[in-house]
Design a protein around this motif. Structure first.
Motif, short mmCIF file in Angstrom:
data_model
loop_
_atom_site.label_atom_id
_atom_site.label_comp_id
_atom_site.label_asym_id
_atom_site.label_seq_id
_atom_site.Cartn_x
_atom_site.Cartn_y
_atom_site.Cartn_z
N ALA A 99 -21.95 -17.46 52.47
CA ALA A 99 -20.72 -17.24 51.71
C ALA A 99 -19.79 -18.45 51.82
O ALA A 99 -19.16 -18.85 50.84
CB ALA A 99 -20.01 -15.99 52.21
N VAL A 102 -21.17 -21.31 49.55
CA VAL A 102 -20.91 -21.02 48.13
C VAL A 102 -19.42 -21.15 47.82
O VAL A 102 -19.02 -21.71 46.79
CB VAL A 102 -21.42 -19.61 47.77
CG1 VAL A 102 -21.01 -19.23 46.35
CG2 VAL A 102 -22.93 -19.53 47.93
N TYR A 103 -18.60 -20.66 48.72
CA TYR A 103 -17.15 -20.70 48.52
C TYR A 103 -16.65 -22.14 48.44
O TYR A 103 -15.83 -22.48 47.58
CB TYR A 103 -16.47 -19.95 49.66
CG TYR A 103 -14.97 -19.87 49.54
CD1 TYR A 103 -14.37 -19.19 48.50
CD2 TYR A 103 -14.15 -20.46 50.49
CE1 TYR A 103 -13.00 -19.11 48.39
CE2 TYR A 103 -12.77 -20.39 50.40
CZ TYR A 103 -12.20 -19.71 49.35
OH TYR A 103 -10.83 -19.63 49.24
N VAL A 106 -17.51 -23.70 45.11
CA VAL A 106 -16.62 -23.22 44.06
C VAL A 106 -15.24 -23.86 44.18
O VAL A 106 -14.65 -24.30 43.17
CB VAL A 106 -16.50 -21.67 44.13
CG1 VAL A 106 -15.42 -21.17 43.17
CG2 VAL A 106 -17.83 -21.03 43.78
N SER A 110 -13.70 -26.39 41.48
CA SER A 110 -12.46 -26.04 40.78
C SER A 110 -11.44 -27.17 40.87
O SER A 110 -10.75 -27.48 39.89
CB SER A 110 -11.87 -24.75 41.36
OG SER A 110 -12.76 -23.67 41.20
N VAL A 188 -11.70 -16.98 40.51
CA VAL A 188 -13.13 -17.04 40.82
C VAL A 188 -13.34 -17.21 42.31
O VAL A 188 -14.22 -16.58 42.92
CB VAL A 188 -13.80 -18.19 40.04
CG1 VAL A 188 -15.25 -18.36 40.48
CG2 VAL A 188 -13.74 -17.93 38.55
N SER A 189 -12.53 -18.05 42.94
CA SER A 189 -12.64 -18.26 44.39
C SER A 189 -12.40 -16.96 45.15
O SER A 189 -13.11 -16.64 46.11
CB SER A 189 -11.64 -19.33 44.85
OG SER A 189 -11.86 -20.55 44.17
N VAL A 191 -12.85 -13.92 44.00
CA VAL A 191 -14.00 -13.04 43.77
C VAL A 191 -15.14 -13.39 44.72
O VAL A 191 -15.79 -12.51 45.29
CB VAL A 191 -14.45 -13.13 42.30
CG1 VAL A 191 -15.78 -12.41 42.10
CG2 VAL A 191 -13.40 -12.53 41.38
N VAL A 192 -15.38 -14.69 44.91
CA VAL A 192 -16.43 -15.12 45.85
C VAL A 192 -16.09 -14.66 47.27
O VAL A 192 -16.96 -14.20 48.02
CB VAL A 192 -16.60 -16.65 45.80
CG1 VAL A 192 -17.56 -17.13 46.88
CG2 VAL A 192 -17.10 -17.07 44.43
N VAL A 193 -14.82 -14.77 47.63
CA VAL A 193 -14.39 -14.31 48.97
C VAL A 193 -14.64 -12.81 49.13
O VAL A 193 -15.19 -12.36 50.15
CB VAL A 193 -12.89 -14.61 49.18
CG1 VAL A 193 -12.36 -13.89 50.42
CG2 VAL A 193 -12.67 -16.10 49.32
N ILE A 195 -16.77 -10.84 47.49
CA ILE A 195 -18.21 -10.55 47.55
C ILE A 195 -18.78 -10.96 48.89
O ILE A 195 -19.58 -10.23 49.50
CB ILE A 195 -18.94 -11.26 46.39
CG1 ILE A 195 -18.49 -10.69 45.05
CG2 ILE A 195 -20.45 -11.14 46.54
CD1 ILE A 195 -19.05 -11.42 43.85
N GLY A 196 -18.39 -12.13 49.38
CA GLY A 196 -18.89 -12.59 50.67
C GLY A 196 -18.48 -11.70 51.82
O GLY A 196 -19.27 -11.39 52.71
#
Length: 575
Positions: A99, A102-103, A106, A110, A188-189, A191-193, A195-196
């Motif tokens: 995570a 990926v974070y 992103v 960005s 988007v960042s 959302v990644v947080v 999900i992770g």
């Protein structure tokens, strides 16, 4: 997504100490880098230019780094004999490191997009990326181990209730913070947080424990969920934009729950379901006080809701009676054709090609706001010092509606009718041989799903102010079906999650509007490859899609045995 190990189990056991060191060091480097500037200008994301003062998005990265380091350190000891860990904390370290990587990609991407190139990423951002990659490499050398057996530990009642309240508070904060992100990269960042973080909790067994606790305190969970939903408008500080998105999500979710009866329970592929929503909306608009209404009869809205649902349900019966004798691809083609026939039919009801009911392609504009029990929905109300506008009024009404729809869905799902639908979905011939009224139950599923869509459409007409045929195209049916499949067919929570994602993401990612369908298609391909049962799947569907996974079968059977032993009933899904 599970990343395959690159070494054998024997090599992994020898490399485990090295992996622990690398993961801990990488996580700590990532943690320390959050105190360094990441961007050249404050115009990117949430101002990552200040030395020694991390921004909110940097603090999220610090959380992943700290989590990877702590979990790797806790999992440093191995059990004797089979070489597996006593408690699999390294599962959390692996997921946190993935995570984090990926974070960081992103975040740095960005910054580059918003400032005109990766040259605007300063030294702190590159240090953070190196730390995340080092932690990722180190975590691949760790032994996975077994997850902590939290679900079997029965906490005191007060602790369980407190845990549910804390979880709902986190959900409320996530909804508030996510909608408050006007910057697309920041959204988007986040959302990644999210999900992770959920993935880490799943790998550690925390979510399973919370699910077991929620099952033991089901009434508390339901009350807390609706209290959280009720409190949401009070976190938006009177923002009509965010409340408009929230009301659209609820309308979409109510409609998707109706489709979930048809597709998720009965297994009938309906590609024209949006027509039933349109039928309810046109009925409500025609019976409203709009100056463009073509019918001189304007009953109270409570009556309009029932009429709208009845009209849609009748259409369901009309289209279902001759077509439900076919199945599979043929049924999909017929329902797709019905959706297009409905749209062209509404266009032709213009007084020239047919009766003057809908004003043709112009539709019925000027639909007035609702007025229920003296409450005018166009008025702004101040509660606890916070202004609640028209969209907040519709939000509360839709919240009541979705509660009723969920109650209907759960009751049907747990009834003899619901078991008949599941039997038809699993094997129609076998169900018929066992005495199930296949045609009658399929027709009832079609009609009941259409009725719920018609009720949602009656509110949508007043919410949108205008109703036109072009609002109800095939693409909307496809998105509704995708919400059911993506979230998890046959479940309540899954459909709510799927509907929220598919309605919220396009609103917040308008900068990629040209590529929205491409991203949507890729998302579905990835989901069908790695989690075909949906984000929140029932146990039965998990076994259907992973019938060769012995470990999953043993896990599900263990869950069932545990629920039977503790008397816990799963919420919103099938055991």
């Amino acid at each position: 997504m599970r990343i395959p190990q690159l070494v054998s189990p024997e090599q992994q056991q020898r490399l485990h100490p090295i992996g622990t060191v690398l993961t801990v060091v990488g996580g700590l480097v990532l943690l320390a880098s959050t105190f360094l500037p990441w961007a050249y200008s404050s115009a990117a994301l949430d101002d990552m230019t200040i030395l020694g003062y991390p921004s909110t998005l940097q603090l999220y990265a610090a959380g992943f780094g700290l989590g990877a380091a702590v979990f790797a350190f806790l999992g440093r000891r191995l059990a004797r004999g089979d070489g597996r860990q006593v408690v699999g904390w390294t599962r959390g370290a692996k997921t946190a490191s993935v995570a984090a990587a990926v974070y960081l990609v992103v975040i740095l991407g960005s910054i580059g997009l918003e400032l005109g190139g990766l040259v605007n990423v300063v030294y702190g951002g590159w240090v953070a990326l190196v730390g995340a990659l080092v932690a990722l490499v180190g975590s691949r050398l760790l032994v996975s181990g077994r997850p902590p057996r939290l679900a079997r530990r029965v906490p005191p009642a007060w602790l369980g209730i407190l845990s549910i309240a804390a979880a709902m508070a986190v959900v409320l904060y996530a909804a508030y913070y996510g909608l408050d992100q006007e910057d697309a990269g920041g959204f988007v960042s986040f959302v990644v947080v999210a999900i992770g973080a959920v993935a880490v909790l799943f790998r550690l067994g925390v979510m399973r424990w919370l699910s077991a606790v929620s099952g033991r305190h089901r009434k508390v969970l339901i009350f807390a969920a609706f209290l959280t939903a009720f409190a949401f408008p009070f976190t938006q500080n009177g923002s009509d934009e965010n409340m408009s998105i929230a009301t659209q999500v609820l309308i979409f979710a109510v409609t998707a729950l109706g489709l979930n009866i048809v597709v998720g329970l009965a297994g009938l592929l309906d590609l024209g379901y949006i027509a039933f929503l349109g039928a309810g909306a046109f009925t409500a608009a025609i019976l409203s006080n709009s100056v463009f209404s073509t019918v001189d009869w304007h009953p109270p809205f409570i009556v309009v809701v029932l009429i709208s649902g009845a009209v849609s349900g009748t259409l369901g019966l009309i289209i279902g009676t001759p077509t439900l004798r076919v199945s599979g691809d043929y049924l999909a083609i017929v329902t797709l054709a019905f959706g297009e026939i409905f749209r062209f039919g509404m266009i032709n009801l213009d007084g020239t090609d047919g009766p003057d009911l809908t004003n043709g392609s112009n539709g019925i504009p000027g639909v007035p706001d609702l007025n229920l029990f003296g409450l005018d929905f166009k008025d702004t109300h101040t509660v606890l010092g916070i202004q609640l506008g028209r969209f907040a009024n519709y939000y509360f009404l839709l919240l009541v509606l979705i509660a009723v729809v969920i109650l209907i869905f759960v009751r049907l799902n747990n009834s003899r009718i619901g078991r008949g639908w599941v039997a038809i979905r699993e094997d129609e011939k076998a169900a018929e041989a066992m005495g199930v009224n296949v045609f009658g139950l399929k027709l009832f599923a079609f009609a009941s799903g259409a009725f719920l869509a018609g009720v949602a459409g009656s509110i949508k007409a007043h919410h949108d102010v205008s109703v036109t045929p072009d609002q109800y195209i095939f693409l909307e049916s496809a998105f509704l079906l995708a919400a059911v499949v993506l979230g998890g067919m046959g479940t309540v929570l899954g459909v709510l999650v799927g509907a929220t994602l598919l309605k919220l993401m396009p609103e917040k990612l308008r900068f990629v509007e040209e590529y929205r369908l491409l991203i949507f298609g890729l998302l579905l391909v990835v989901m069908m490859r790695f989690r075909p049962e949906g984000l929140v799947a029932s146990k039965r569907r998990q076994l259907e899609f992973h019938d060769d996974d012995d470990e999953l079968a043993e896990k599900i059977q263990s869950d069932i045995d545990e629920r039977e032993a503790t008397g816990v009933v799963p919420v919103g899904g099938q055991a």
